[in-house]
Design an enzyme around this catalytic site. Structure first.
Site, PDB file in Angstrom:
ATOM      1  N   GLU A 143      80.989  14.013  99.080  1.00  0.00           N
ATOM      2  CA  GLU A 143      79.938  13.181  99.672  1.00  0.00           C
ATOM      3  C   GLU A 143      79.054  12.621  98.575  1.00  0.00           C
ATOM      4  OE1 GLU A 143      78.184  14.632 103.331  1.00  0.00           O
ATOM      5  OE2 GLU A 143      76.187  14.050 102.637  1.00  0.00           O
TER       6      GLU A 143
ATOM      7  N   ASP B 273      75.385  10.573  98.412  1.00  0.00           N
ATOM      8  CA  ASP B 273      74.252  10.318  99.313  1.00  0.00           C
ATOM      9  C   ASP B 273      73.139   9.495  98.692  1.00  0.00           C
ATOM     10  OD1 ASP B 273      75.419  12.002 101.182  1.00  0.00           O
ATOM     11  OD2 ASP B 273      74.171  13.723 100.675  1.00  0.00           O
TER      12      ASP B 273
ATOM     13  N   GLU C  40      69.391   9.015 100.357  1.00  0.00           N
ATOM     14  CA  GLU C  40      68.506   9.353 101.471  1.00  0.00           C
ATOM     15  C   GLU C  40      67.103   8.839 101.133  1.00  0.00           C
ATOM     16  OE1 GLU C  40      70.231  13.362 103.511  1.00  0.00           O
ATOM     17  OE2 GLU C  40      69.290  13.617 101.541  1.00  0.00           O
TER      18      GLU C  40
ATOM     19  N   THR D  74      69.124  11.326  95.943  1.00  0.00           N
ATOM     20  CA  THR D  74      70.578  11.233  95.827  1.00  0.00           C
ATOM     21  C   THR D  74      71.146  12.638  95.738  1.00  0.00           C
ATOM     22  OG1 THR D  74      70.455  11.039  93.407  1.00  0.00           O
ATOM     23  CG2 THR D  74      70.523   8.991  94.687  1.00  0.00           C
TER      24      THR D  74
ATOM     25  N   GLU E   3      70.531  17.662  94.161  1.00  0.00           N
ATOM     26  CA  GLU E   3      69.546  16.645  94.536  1.00  0.00           C
ATOM     27  C   GLU E   3      68.757  16.138  93.329  1.00  0.00           C
ATOM     28  OE1 GLU E   3      69.572  19.748  95.790  1.00  0.00           O
ATOM     29  OE2 GLU E   3      69.863  19.643  97.966  1.00  0.00           O
TER      30      GLU E   3
END
Length: 312
Positions: free
Chosen positions: A128, A130, A132, A146, A157
């Site tokens: 994944e 990301d 966000e 991210t 993160e």
């Protein structure tokens, strides 16, 4: 008859439609060489990416909360007390680049999360990538978080405070993924790079195709100041806007040789590492706008994660 022609070195996709046999002589410039192509067609249509929403995507959650605008070239996502919403690509992709222009929730957006990400949809061993976007109180900066999951392992993160108001206008958010690294960019400025360090035993997403997803939802248990700032439903409904949906990659199912083809533009030498200008911008973001990095969080990771030591 509908034909798509993809020029990997020029990043162009041309769509041809014909129903009568009328010849058309066309020219294009590719790698400095003028070439002539004879195309049998009655009408030439540039299938100009970015696409309309329904060309590449489908609604996955609460279709009453996603409205198409401008003939499907843009959409509005809605969050209220009854529901959030989400959508996903119709296909999965193995390597390539995906981008969207997004205008985030204005004003008091605390407790909301607008997410744009790629996911292999494989549960325990998922990959994944990301974006966000974490809402905040009026006047406070928007943070973008991210994260990277590789072979089922995430918790990587990083957070960056955006250096502009992302609710005032559209901005381009993109994920470029090749065999060498994953690059998260905002308006062509890299904000996150995750390198392929498999040679050092560090997982890298390279074998599982991923779909493209987006959601707008309420997450006031963690999104803003660790959950201290709750969503103010008196400000609802909350709106986020998307347009210019652009996916270039190896579609799965599709030709099995695509993902390993070195002629794909995203595998070219100029995309295997950041160029000097991009590297300078990346350093600027990290020095001036990064507000959290798991690599330096000693409470969570007393031992520095291996990918942080290897370079990222």
């Amino acid at each position: 008859m509908h034909i798509h022609i993809y020029y990997p070195n020029t990043r162009q996709i041309i769509s041809l439609v014909h129903d009568q046999m009328t010849p058309l002589l066309t020219m294009f410039f590719n790698k400095g060489v003028l070439s002539l192509v004879l195309i049998v067609t009655t009408s030439l249509v540039v299938d100009a990416r970015p696409a309309t929403f329904l060309q590449d995507f489908r609604i996955t959650w609460s279709d009453s909360h996603i409205k198409q605008l401008d003939g499907g070239r843009a959409i509005q996502l809605i969050l209220d007390q009854s529901s959030g919403c989400g959508f996903a690509s119709k296909s999965q992709y193995l390597f390539g680049r995906v981008s969207m222009k997004i205008k985030l929730i204005p004003g008091d957006s605390a407790g909301t999360v607008t997410a744009f990400y790629m996911n292999s949809d494989t549960d325990q061993i998922r990959d994944e990538l990301d974006f966000e976007f974490l809402g905040n109180r009026t006047g406070q900066p928007y943070s973008v978080q991210t994260n990277v999951y590789a072979h089922g392992k995430g918790d990587r993160e990083q957070r960056v405070n955006l250096w502009f108001d992302p609710a005032a206008d559209y901005h381009t958010y993109s994920i470029m993924w090749n065999h060498h690294h994953v690059v998260f960019s905002v308006d062509e400025v890299p904000i996150r790079v995750y390198k392929n360090n498999e040679a050092k035993g560090i997982p890298f997403p390279k074998s599982q195709p991923m779909g493209v997803y987006s959601t707008l939802w309420e997450a006031d248990d963690w999104a803003t100041r660790g959950g201290l700032e709750k969503i103010d439903w008196s400000k609802a409904p909350f709106y986020a806007y998307y347009k210019d949906f652009d996916i270039e990659g190896c579609q799965v199912p599709g030709p099995s040789s695509c993902a390993s083809n070195p002629s794909n533009w995203w595998e070219g030498s100029s995309y295997q590492q950041l160029d000097p200008v991009a590297a300078h911008r990346y350093r600027w973001v990290r020095l001036n706008h990064m507000v959290y990095d798991y690599c330096t969080d000693k409470r969570r990771y007393p031992v520095t994660p291996p990918e942080c030591v290897a370079g990222y």
